[in-house]
Motif scaffolding. Structure first.
Motif, PDB file in Angstrom:
ATOM      1  N   SER A 111      43.448  66.820  32.612  1.00  0.00           N
ATOM      2  CA  SER A 111      44.342  67.658  31.808  1.00  0.00           C
ATOM      3  C   SER A 111      45.223  68.497  32.726  1.00  0.00           C
ATOM      4  O   SER A 111      44.805  68.885  33.828  1.00  0.00           O
ATOM      5  CB  SER A 111      43.544  68.563  30.865  1.00  0.00           C
ATOM      6  OG  SER A 111      42.687  69.416  31.589  1.00  0.00           O
TER       7      SER A 111
ATOM      8  N   ILE B 292      47.384  71.989  33.237  1.00  0.00           N
ATOM      9  CA  ILE B 292      47.504  73.374  32.792  1.00  0.00           C
ATOM     10  C   ILE B 292      48.656  74.019  33.549  1.00  0.00           C
ATOM     11  O   ILE B 292      48.665  74.009  34.795  1.00  0.00           O
ATOM     12  CB  ILE B 292      46.204  74.162  33.029  1.00  0.00           C
ATOM     13  CG1 ILE B 292      45.028  73.485  32.319  1.00  0.00           C
ATOM     14  CG2 ILE B 292      46.352  75.605  32.554  1.00  0.00           C
ATOM     15  CD1 ILE B 292      43.684  74.106  32.639  1.00  0.00           C
TER      16      ILE B 292
ATOM     17  N   THR C 182      52.146  77.165  33.067  1.00  0.00           N
ATOM     18  CA  THR C 182      52.862  78.130  32.245  1.00  0.00           C
ATOM     19  C   THR C 182      53.928  77.433  31.423  1.00  0.00           C
ATOM     20  O   THR C 182      54.366  76.324  31.774  1.00  0.00           O
ATOM     21  CB  THR C 182      53.506  79.220  33.124  1.00  0.00           C
ATOM     22  OG1 THR C 182      54.103  80.211  32.298  1.00  0.00           O
ATOM     23  CG2 THR C 182      54.574  78.622  34.047  1.00  0.00           C
TER      24      THR C 182
ATOM     25  N   SER D 150      48.045  73.021  37.435  1.00  0.00           N
ATOM     26  CA  SER D 150      46.680  72.586  37.701  1.00  0.00           C
ATOM     27  C   SER D 150      46.391  71.262  37.012  1.00  0.00           C
ATOM     28  O   SER D 150      46.748  71.061  35.853  1.00  0.00           O
ATOM     29  CB  SER D 150      45.670  73.642  37.223  1.00  0.00           C
ATOM     30  OG  SER D 150      45.894  74.882  37.866  1.00  0.00           O
ATOM     31  N   CYS D 151      45.743  70.376  37.730  1.00  0.00           N
ATOM     32  CA  CYS D 151      45.253  69.112  37.162  1.00  0.00           C
ATOM     33  C   CYS D 151      43.734  69.186  37.186  1.00  0.00           C
ATOM     34  O   CYS D 151      43.112  69.171  38.260  1.00  0.00           O
ATOM     35  CB  CYS D 151      45.766  67.931  37.979  1.00  0.00           C
ATOM     36  SG  CYS D 151      45.225  66.319  37.335  1.00  0.00           S
ATOM     37  N   THR D 152      43.131  69.310  36.015  1.00  0.00           N
ATOM     38  CA  THR D 152      41.684  69.474  35.903  1.00  0.00           C
ATOM     39  C   THR D 152      41.017  68.114  35.723  1.00  0.00           C
ATOM     40  O   THR D 152      41.374  67.354  34.814  1.00  0.00           O
ATOM     41  CB  THR D 152      41.337  70.391  34.719  1.00  0.00           C
ATOM     42  OG1 THR D 152      41.982  71.648  34.894  1.00  0.00           O
ATOM     43  CG2 THR D 152      39.843  70.617  34.631  1.00  0.00           C
TER      44      THR D 152
ATOM     45  N   SER E 171      46.838  62.094  31.994  1.00  0.00           N
ATOM     46  CA  SER E 171      46.601  63.216  31.089  1.00  0.00           C
ATOM     47  C   SER E 171      47.675  63.263  30.013  1.00  0.00           C
ATOM     48  O   SER E 171      48.687  62.548  30.072  1.00  0.00           O
ATOM     49  CB  SER E 171      46.637  64.539  31.871  1.00  0.00           C
ATOM     50  OG  SER E 171      47.967  64.804  32.305  1.00  0.00           O
TER      51      SER E 171
ATOM     52  N   SER F  62      52.224  68.201  29.642  1.00  0.00           N
ATOM     53  CA  SER F  62      52.449  69.633  29.512  1.00  0.00           C
ATOM     54  C   SER F  62      53.931  69.870  29.781  1.00  0.00           C
ATOM     55  O   SER F  62      54.549  69.138  30.557  1.00  0.00           O
ATOM     56  CB  SER F  62      51.593  70.407  30.520  1.00  0.00           C
ATOM     57  OG  SER F  62      51.777  71.793  30.381  1.00  0.00           O
TER      58      SER F  62
END
Length: 277
Positions: A27, A29, A31, A43-45, A111, A114
């Motif tokens: 996923s 993440i 702003t 961020s790539c989780t 993912s 975003s």
């Protein structure tokens, strides 16, 4: 049905259901928006610990990553400037990002996307107003003029940081529109400014214009005639064409406004002192 066969079928279904709860999808993440010139953290989780593998960041529907880093934990953090984020996209664009991870011969699914908006800005416009006092039902003409080398497809008028109305760069705003969502009062100060947008297909707006102090006077709120005093900064005082203004209500009562640059006592009737910056 044979009991052994039935048991095997139930067990198979349960194992299939258990596997469906796990996903190798990472996923992203980030702003929602930044300004041109800012830096951003994306961020790539990862769902599992893939240390030593690659985290890969993609822009839009590209099949080629524009950022790659080696995973050292369950999360990969990319730091970049707005210019790196945009790539070949113009300032004011909406950038769609996704990521995946790769370890030896294994590559995960990508993912979900975003979205980050990279806001652009332009030089400030000039704001002019036809007059500084207005009743709730009357209107004041406001004009937002971009610099000579700039074109505007729309303008936005704002009170403080709150946008009142957008559309034409020249419009008439009533006292009620100026005081939208403000508590009604006999004397309502409005710190008026404007911005313009040069293109409809990009997220670009100008820096704010010069500010004008406008007063909404609701004489219907007094039970007898009153004299009001208003103290403003010297630069604002010079912009007032008239330092005295009188409004008469339907009941015959009146409110007379006197604009000064002197300090007012707090107990004076209908007084307003502009904060000195």
């Amino acid at each position: 049905m044979n009991l052994i066969l039935l048991f095997a079928l139930v067990l198979c279904c349960r194992m299939t259901a258990a596997r469906s709860y796990w996903s190798d999808k990472p996923s992203v993440i980030a702003t929602d928006e930044i300004n041109d010139g800012d830096r951003v953290q994306v961020s790539c989780t990862l769902p599992v610990d893939y240390r030593g593998g690659q985290c890969r960041l993609y822009r839009g529907n590209s099949k080629t990553p524009f950022k790659v880093m080696i995973a050292t934990d369950y999360i990969c953090i990319f730091h970049m400037s707005s210019e790196e984020l945009l790539g070949n996209l113009p300032v004011g664009s909406l950038v769609r990002l996704c990521c995946d991870y790769k370890l030896q011969e294994y590559t995960s699914v990508k993912s979900d996307h975003s979205v980050i908006v990279v806001w652009g800005s332009r030089p400030s416009p000039a704001l002019s107003v036809s007059h500084r006092f207005v009743s709730p039902d009357d209107s004041v003409e406001v004009t937002c003029t971009p610099p000579m080398d700039q074109h505007a497809y729309k303008c936005s008028f704002l009170r403080g940081q709150f946008y009142i109305k957008e559309g034409s760069c020249n419009m008439n705003l009533t006292g009620r529109q100026l005081g939208l969502w403000e508590k009604p009062a006999l004397l309502l100060p409005i710190d008026l400014g404007c911005t313009y947008s040069p293109r409809h297909d990009l997220y670009i707006t100008s820096k704010s214009s010069n500010r004008h102090m406008v007063f909404v006077v609701d004489v219907q709120r007094v039970s007898s005639s009153v004299d009001c005093k208003v103290s403003v900064r010297k630069d604002q005082l010079e912009a007032f064409k008239d330092t005295n203004w009188t409004s008469v209500g339907e009941n015959g009562n009146s409110a007379t406004i006197t604009v000064t640059n002197s300090t007012l006592a707090l107990n004076e009737t209908c007084s307003y002192v502009e904060r000195q910056n």
